[in-house]
Write an enzyme that holds these catalytic residues in place. Structure first.
Site, short mmCIF file in Angstrom:
data_model
loop_
_atom_site.label_atom_id
_atom_site.label_comp_id
_atom_site.label_asym_id
_atom_site.label_seq_id
_atom_site.Cartn_x
_atom_site.Cartn_y
_atom_site.Cartn_z
N TRP A 61 0.84 -1.20 0.00
CA TRP A 61 0.00 0.00 0.00
C TRP A 61 0.88 1.25 0.00
O TRP A 61 0.55 2.27 -0.62
CB TRP A 61 -0.89 -0.01 1.25
CG TRP A 61 -1.79 1.21 1.36
CD1 TRP A 61 -3.05 1.35 0.86
CD2 TRP A 61 -1.48 2.45 2.01
NE1 TRP A 61 -3.55 2.59 1.15
CE2 TRP A 61 -2.60 3.29 1.85
CE3 TRP A 61 -0.38 2.94 2.70
CZ2 TRP A 61 -2.65 4.58 2.38
CZ3 TRP A 61 -0.43 4.22 3.21
CH2 TRP A 61 -1.55 5.03 3.05
N HIS A 62 2.02 1.16 0.71
CA HIS A 62 2.90 2.33 0.80
C HIS A 62 3.60 2.64 -0.50
O HIS A 62 4.07 3.76 -0.70
CB HIS A 62 3.94 2.13 1.92
CG HIS A 62 3.37 2.35 3.27
ND1 HIS A 62 2.67 1.37 3.95
CD2 HIS A 62 3.35 3.45 4.07
CE1 HIS A 62 2.26 1.86 5.11
NE2 HIS A 62 2.66 3.12 5.21
N GLY A 63 3.72 1.67 -1.38
CA GLY A 63 4.36 1.98 -2.65
C GLY A 63 4.62 0.75 -3.48
O GLY A 63 4.76 -0.36 -2.97
#
Lengths: 500, 492
Positions: A331-333
């Protein structure tokens, strides 16, 4: 529009003043217009995406609600189908904008490895800011309606405001419909001008600006310098870089949440807390109760628990933990380093759980006192070291860079730099470093108050005498105004979390 | 009651905050003498007193000396100029000036007509815009000056540009008038060019007949300057002050200026065609290739003043009480020039003569470092004795206002840490004992004569002289007569 921009300093007072002036019944429309304007300042076309996501989830919500009130298996199946459509379409948009490049790149690698024809696409898309945040917020809403936690919102504009509420639109906190949507519905009933609420909101915003402009953007100079030259620096500098990044990301992300919370509070909205002294956590589990709370609870409520959570076999529980954290990493990248960062946090918890009996045994054998400050401090230290270690993967441009970075920490001891002054040659000269140290003391004090007295800065200040309250506010304002990193020589480093 | 209390709290807090912001802004604002300060001080001039308004770049503020114009012709002039100022900034300076003054003549130095870029680097833009007050014209000025890529809002607000000056702040930032003792009498002259560069011959500009082409933007603003003067009935004199570097290349542009001036019926004088008429000396009058030094500026100003006197109707204001500040500025410059002249003395005799002729204004420290050679001791000793310093008896002397304050006998063993201390207003003079080390003597005590941070020790061996101007509260000279170099002058 960045919070730390002149545009926002003009935009926000105008929005608030008009919000107070216009009739209560149509205030939500004004806020919606302001929110879309805020978002469109990045790119007007982005509005189409958020509008599409809003429309889909709005109708999904209505349908889920409608089907939920009907009896029979068909209705239940249809309800789940609607949820699936909502999730697939929204996650599809997210996947397309956020992960498609990553997917193609890895597919190519795999095909190349298998000696098959690669896709070789020139396709490249840029992720519109905040997509991950509002997508999750909207998806959470569908589930909340399904679970009956909230009634589906009939007014599309009110619902659109829930998805796009500008203070928390691009970097959270990821709100729950039960909290924010209810408040949007309540606007006409709420008092407009509440002195303490407004003052406290402004104090929270000011502290947010302090964290972002004085600490995060100043320490970023040091961190960027070190991570850019990691291959020629020794253990001490690299440790400074790693610890520096732990502080940077906390102050950067924490500041955004604080400004969002404060801005919402000035207008009479209460947003959920997103950070609660995370580096005072005594375990990784505790860390996730304090770090990016709105995301971790989202994953807990909408992924971990639906997968069975911890109320299942040990193996299954570990599997759930790992999946949750790997997804959180992703989700963060769209980078493997983020996945590894997430995986590390999952592993920390699994290993911690596995080693718990051993730890208890050792504590017993060595008669370690656990009910004292020194034990807590040790726990905090270990947790901080573990999170900092994981942050290296998060910050490094590639997995390989992170590995080399860590390898050099263990193989290039150079303690002399602590004494010969060369620590001031890492991008922050002595005066700037002194400003940073003083600011970090302020951060530590505020966090200590939060940790020990369970009070936010604004709440703490309200209990103090006027001279102290004013002195703190004025000093903090001057710190931001003078020592804040901004202006033409400053290349505005955006809030780190915008990219997620 | 509650509402009243809260309203009062908000009002007081806001007032406090605004007050602090204003104070911090005052402290941090740019005060450079080559850009912002001349404008800030321009606002302090009494309304409608400036008769000759001199605009342009550094060629104006270093070459035209209002004190000379005053003393010689009674002309009340002001240099409203900025470093490397392009003509679009000059236009807005002119426009702003006309809101406060009604000059009888505007003299615009057009050196920057040679500007090749439409946008200067941002530091220059700051220098040439930030001194002006906020107004619609100012906003327009900024817009014209900034390249489209620059963040207009940051420059518009100004503070974002200079808030990071916290590491550059100097004592003068905390003082009124930038610590300048000339205060509001200041007329925009910048006596910085005290050095001298020697040149071989004057360039022959008359040989250049080609007409160049200035940029469209520069031409537009040159024409705007002319039209602004004409609209306001202010006679305009376009000039190019004399300089040495690149004049032949620039002359083509001046030929174009001449054409434009003719078109509008305005006078343009390229003073590079008048080097010898002005009386400029290739060996004495140029600070470097682009500016005259103070000697040269006096000559140029006299020449310009004569021309103004002959061709324009500018009143002689001497004796008019409203123009006291010009008189004070002229007297200030007189002393300033005397200080510079002292440092430019060519012989020891000339130096001591000038020094003790003005000794009323100075604190003078003289210290003999090391042993003097017998021959020089006799020769130099005689010279020093003339001014009350007997080298056979003493080795250190301190004079203030012409009186001997302190002397240290040659044979006195220095054991105490502090031998002498005297307050000099914002500064002080002291004689103390420090410990030194060298291979021959090992650890040894030595005298340290200091005037507020400046040590009287230009020469390791010889006679050191430190001169402090009591009125200007600044060190004028720190010079040594170096024993190891035949007692020639040596300076840091």
């Amino acid at each position: 529009m960045l919070f730390n921009s002149v545009e926002f300093l003009v935009f926000f007072p105008i929005v608030v003043l008009l919000y107070w002036v216009i009739p209560k019944k149509i205030r939500y429309i004004w806020l919606l217009a302001a929110s879309y304007y805020f978002y469109m300042c990045w790119n007007a076309q982005y509005a189409l995406l958020i509008a599409a996501s809003t429309l889909i989830t709005y109708f999904c919500g209505l349908l889920v609600d409608f089907l939920g009130k009907r009896e029979g298996r068909g209705a239940a199946v249809s309800q789940k189908l609607v949820i699936a459509v909502g999730f697939v379409s929204n996650l599809g948009i997210l996947f397309f904008y956020k992960y498609f490049d990553f997917f193609l790149e890895n597919a190519d690698r795999l095909l190349e490895h298998l000696k098959l024809q690669t896709i070789d696409s020139d396709f490249s898309v840029i992720l519109p800011v905040g997509t991950s945040f509002y997508t999750f917020q909207a998806l959470g809403y569908i589930v909340d309606v399904y679970r009956g936690d909230i009634e589906a919102e009939k007014n599309p504009l009110k619902y659109a405001l829930f998805v796009s509420f500008f203070p928390q639109l691009v970097a959270g906190p990821i709100e729950r419909s039960k909290n924010l949507l209810e408040q949007i519905r309540d606007i006409p009933e709420r008092k407009t001008l509440e002195y303490h609420r407004i003052v406290n909101g402004l104090i929270v915003m000011l502290y947010g600006f302090f964290l972002k402009m004085v600490i995060a953007d100043r320490i970023a100079i040091l961190v960027d310098y070190i991570f850019k030259r990691y291959y020629m620096l020794g253990a001490v500098e690299l440790l400074v870089g790693a610890v520096g990044f732990s502080i940077q990301i906390y102050c950067d992300f924490g500041s955004y949440s604080l400004i969002a919370i404060g801005a919402a509070q000035v207008m009479g909205f209460t947003l959920m807390e997103n950070f609660n002294t995370p580096y005072f956590a005594v375990s990784i589990k505790d860390f996730w109760r304090r770090w990016h709370i709105s995301l971790s609870t989202w994953f807990r409520d909408y992924l971990y628990i639906p997968m069975g959570g911890s109320r299942c076999g040990r193996l299954r529980k570990y599997f759930n933990v790992m999946v949750t954290f790997l997804v959180s990493g992703l989700w963060h990248g769209a980078e493997w380093s983020f996945v590894i960062w997430g995986g590390l946090h999952g592993l920390y918890q699994v290993i911690g759980d596995l080693l718990l009996p051993l730890k208890k045994k050792l504590v017993k054998i060595f008669e370690v006192k656990t009910d004292c400050v020194s034990y807590k401090l040790l726990q905090m230290f270990v947790t901080f070291v573990l999170t900092t270690f994981a942050w290296i993967f998060f910050r490094a441009d590639t997995f390989g860079q992170a590995v080399t970075y860590i390898e050099r920490i263990f193989t290039r001891a150079n303690f002399a730099v602590l004494f010969n002054g060369s620590i001031y040659e890492l991008g922050l000269e002595q005066f700037e470093a002194n400003v940073l140290l003083v600011s970090l003391m302020v951060l530590l004090l505020v966090d200590l108050v939060r940790y020990r007295k369970k009070q936010r800065l604004d709440e703490f200040l309200q209990e103090q005498n006027l001279w102290f309250r004013w002195l703190v506010c004025i000093l903090m304002f001057v710190m931001v105004w003078v020592y804040g990193v901004y202006g033409p020589v400053y290349d505005a480093s955006q809030f780190i979390y915008f990219q997620f | 009651m509650k509402i009243a209390k809260r309203t009062a709290a908000v009002v007081v807090f806001t007032a406090l905050l605004v007050g602090i912001m204003a104070g911090v802004n005052w402290l941090f604002q740019m005060k450079d003498v080559d850009g912002c300060y001349p404008v800030q001080m321009f606002y302090k001039q009494e309304k409608n007193t400036v008769d000759v308004l001199c605009l342009g770049s550094s060629h104006t503020y270093t070459n035209i000396n209002p004190a000379v114009l005053w003393d010689e012709y009674g002309i009340a002039s002001y240099n409203l100029a900025g470093s490397n100022q392009p003509l679009w900034n000059t236009y807005y300076y002119f426009k702003e000036a006309l809101k406060y003054q009604t000059p009888e003549l505007a003299v615009v130095d057009v050196y920057r007509a040679i500007e090749t870029e439409d946008y200067q680097e941002e530091a220059r833009i700051v220098m040439n815009t930030f001194g002006l007050r906020y107004s619609e014209d100012w906003a327009e000025n900024l817009e014209v000056s900034l390249s489209p890529n620059a963040s207009y809002m940051d420059y518009f607000l100004r503070f974002p540009v200079y808030h990071s000056r916290y590491q550059e702040l100097k004592q003068m930032d905390f003082q009124l008038y930038n610590g300048d003792v000339n205060r509001e009498n200041y007329k925009g002259f910048n006596l910085k060019s005290v050095s001298t560069q020697v040149f071989g011959e004057f360039p022959d500009v008359s040989s250049v007949t080609e007409v160049g082409e200035m940029t469209e933007k520069t031409q537009e603003y040159l024409e705007k300057i002319i039209m602004l003067a004409q609209e306001n009935d202010v006679p305009l004199l376009l000039v190019s002050a004399p300089y040495m570097g690149g004049v032949l290349e620039d002359k083509e542009i001046y030929n174009q200026v001449e054409q434009i001036a003719e078109e509008y019926g305005v006078e343009f004088i390229d003073f590079n065609e008048h080097y010898t008429d002005i009386g400029l000396d290739l060996e004495r009058d140029f600070a470097e290739w682009s500016h005259l030094n103070y000697d040269g500026s006096e000559k140029y100003t006299r020449y310009l003043g004569k021309l103004i006197e002959e061709q324009y109707e500018v009143p002689d204001r001497r004796g008019d009480a409203r123009y006291d500040s010009w008189e004070k500025n002229a007297r200030f410059y007189e002393k300033q020039a005397a200080n510079v002249a002292l440092t430019k003395s060519e012989t020891k005799e000339e130096y001591f003569k000038k020094l003790f002729a003005e000794s009323e204004r100075y604190t003078i420290c003289v210290n003999i470092a090391g042993d003097m050679k017998k021959k020089e001791k006799k020769k130099l000793g005689k010279l020093l004795e003339k001014y009350g310093m007997d080298v056979t008896e003493n080795s250190t002397w301190i004079f203030k206002g012409g009186e001997l304050l302190y002397s240290l006998p040659v044979d006195k063993k220095i054991t105490e840490d502090s031998l002498f201390y005297k307050n000099l207003g914002s500064g002080s003079v002291s004689v103390s004992v420090e410990m030194g080390y060298d291979d021959v003597r090992g650890v040894f005590p030595y005298k340290k004569i200091m005037v507020e941070g400046t040590s009287c020790n230009a020469a390791d061996r010889g006679v050191n002289i430190l001169v402090y101007d009591n009125e200007f509260q600044a060190v004028v000279d720190n010079v040594g007569l170096n024993a190891d170099n035949n007692y020639e002058f040596c300076r840091y």
